[in-house]
Design a protein around this motif. Structure first.
Motif, PDB file in Angstrom:
ATOM      1  N   ALA A  60       0.772  -1.044  -0.122  1.00 46.11           N
ATOM      2  CA  ALA A  60       0.102  -0.118   0.028  1.00 46.11           C
ATOM      3  C   ALA A  60       0.890   1.403   0.002  1.00 46.11           C
ATOM      4  N   ASP A  61       0.426   2.388  -0.750  1.00 44.41           N
ATOM      5  CA  ASP A  61       1.070   3.412  -0.701  1.00 44.41           C
ATOM      6  C   ASP A  61       1.653   4.046   0.762  1.00 44.41           C
ATOM      7  N   SER A  62       0.767   3.899   1.591  1.00 44.48           N
ATOM      8  CA  SER A  62       0.881   4.500   3.138  1.00 44.48           C
ATOM      9  C   SER A  62       2.163   3.718   3.802  1.00 44.48           C
ATOM     10  N   VAL A  63       2.606   2.483   3.224  1.00 46.39           N
ATOM     11  CA  VAL A  63       3.341   1.948   4.059  1.00 46.39           C
ATOM     12  C   VAL A  63       4.756   1.832   3.125  1.00 46.39           C
ATOM     13  N   LYS A  64       4.723   2.020   1.872  1.00 42.72           N
ATOM     14  CA  LYS A  64       5.741   1.833   1.024  1.00 42.72           C
ATOM     15  C   LYS A  64       6.919   2.478   1.511  1.00 42.72           C
ATOM     16  N   GLY A  65       8.250   1.783   1.598  1.00 40.62           N
ATOM     17  CA  GLY A  65       9.477   2.363   2.188  1.00 40.62           C
ATOM     18  C   GLY A  65       9.605   2.341   3.575  1.00 40.62           C
ATOM     19  N   ARG A  66       8.530   2.151   4.414  1.00 44.12           N
ATOM     20  CA  ARG A  66       8.670   1.833   5.780  1.00 44.12           C
ATOM     21  C   ARG A  66       8.488   0.289   6.226  1.00 44.12           C
ATOM     22  N   PHE A  67       7.821  -0.486   5.408  1.00 41.94           N
ATOM     23  CA  PHE A  67       7.422  -1.818   5.701  1.00 41.94           C
ATOM     24  C   PHE A  67       7.855  -2.804   5.016  1.00 41.94           C
ATOM     25  N   THR A  68       8.450  -3.713   5.140  1.00 41.89           N
ATOM     26  CA  THR A  68       8.971  -4.914   4.088  1.00 41.89           C
ATOM     27  C   THR A  68       8.245  -6.256   4.671  1.00 41.89           C
ATOM     28  N   ILE A  69       7.518  -6.821   3.584  1.00 43.25           N
ATOM     29  CA  ILE A  69       6.844  -8.058   3.592  1.00 43.25           C
ATOM     30  C   ILE A  69       8.198  -9.451   3.082  1.00 43.25           C
ATOM     31  N   SER A  70       8.176 -10.311   4.027  1.00 39.98           N
ATOM     32  CA  SER A  70       9.046 -11.519   3.605  1.00 39.98           C
ATOM     33  C   SER A  70       8.562 -13.141   3.881  1.00 39.98           C
ATOM     34  N   ARG A  71       8.955 -13.970   3.621  1.00 39.44           N
ATOM     35  CA  ARG A  71       8.524 -15.289   4.012  1.00 39.44           C
ATOM     36  C   ARG A  71       9.468 -16.304   4.007  1.00 39.44           C
ATOM     37  N   ASP A  72       9.273 -17.086   4.864  1.00 45.76           N
ATOM     38  CA  ASP A  72      10.495 -18.288   4.782  1.00 45.76           C
ATOM     39  C   ASP A  72       9.485 -19.566   4.747  1.00 45.76           C
ATOM     40  N   ASN A  73       9.572 -20.259   3.257  1.00 40.93           N
ATOM     41  CA  ASN A  73       8.586 -21.352   3.036  1.00 40.93           C
ATOM     42  C   ASN A  73       9.152 -22.348   3.952  1.00 40.93           C
ATOM     43  N   ALA A  74      10.399 -22.582   4.198  1.00 41.02           N
ATOM     44  CA  ALA A  74      10.925 -23.989   4.994  1.00 41.02           C
ATOM     45  C   ALA A  74      10.341 -23.769   6.351  1.00 41.02           C
ATOM     46  N   LYS A  75      10.086 -22.627   7.063  1.00 41.05           N
ATOM     47  CA  LYS A  75       9.693 -22.387   8.313  1.00 41.05           C
ATOM     48  C   LYS A  75       8.091 -22.246   8.131  1.00 41.05           C
ATOM     49  N   LYS A  76       7.571 -22.125   6.984  1.00 38.09           N
ATOM     50  CA  LYS A  76       6.029 -21.644   6.722  1.00 38.09           C
ATOM     51  C   LYS A  76       5.823 -20.658   7.690  1.00 38.09           C
TER      52      LYS A  76
END
Length: 123
Positions: A60-76
Motif C-alpha cells: 500500500a502507498d501508505s507503508v511503502k518504504g517503511r514496511f517490508t514483507i518477506s517469507r520463509d517457506n521452509a519455516k512456513k
C-alpha cells in the motif's frame, strides 16, 4: 485447510519498529500471502502481499518504504518488518493466504485468515 497465527504485535513509540510474524500450518504450497490491518471504526485495508516464491511483492502507498514483507517457506512463516512507525499505523494486523497467481490486494480474494495481532503506536 490452512491455519494462520500472528504474533509480534505490541506498543511502540512513534518512529520505532516492530516485526510481525505469521506461522502457517496445513497445505500452504503455492499460496500467496498478505498482511491487512483494521483500525477501530474503519474497514480492513491492504498493507502488503508476497508471492509464493517471494520474488514478487506489492505494498500500500501508505507503508511503502517503511514496511517490508518477506517469507520463509521452509519455516512456513510470513513476516512484516515495520519501521518508522506512525500513530496512524495503529490497528489490528491480520495475515492471510490466497490461492492466486496475481497478488491479491482485496480481502475477498483471500481464502484463510489469522486471528490478528494488535499494534499500537503512541505519539
Amino acid at each position: 485447510q490452512v491455519q494462520l497465527v500472528e504474533s509480534g504485535g505490541g506498543l511502540v513509540q512513534a518512529g520505532g519498529s516492530l516485526r510481525l510474524s505469521c506461522a502457517a500450518s496445513g497445505r500452504t504450497f503455492m499460496y500467496a500471502m498478505g498482511w491487512f490491518r483494521q483500525a477501530p471504526g474503519k474497514e480492513r485495508e491492504f498493507v502488503a502481499a508476497i508471492s509464493w516464491s517471494g520474488g514478487s511483492t506489492t505494498y500500500a502507498d501508505s507503508v511503502k518504504g517503511r514496511f517490508t514483507i518477506s517469507r520463509d517457506n521452509a519455516k512456513k512463516t510470513l513476516y512484516l518488518q515495520m519501521n518508522s512507525l506512525k500513530p496512524e499505523d495503529t490497528a489490528v494486523y491480520y495475515c492471510a493466504a490466497a490461492q492466486a497467481v496475481v497478488l491479491p490486494t482485496t480481502p475477498r480474494r483471500y481464502d484463510y485468515w489469522g486471528q490478528g495481532t494488535q499494534v499500537t503506536v503512541s505519539s
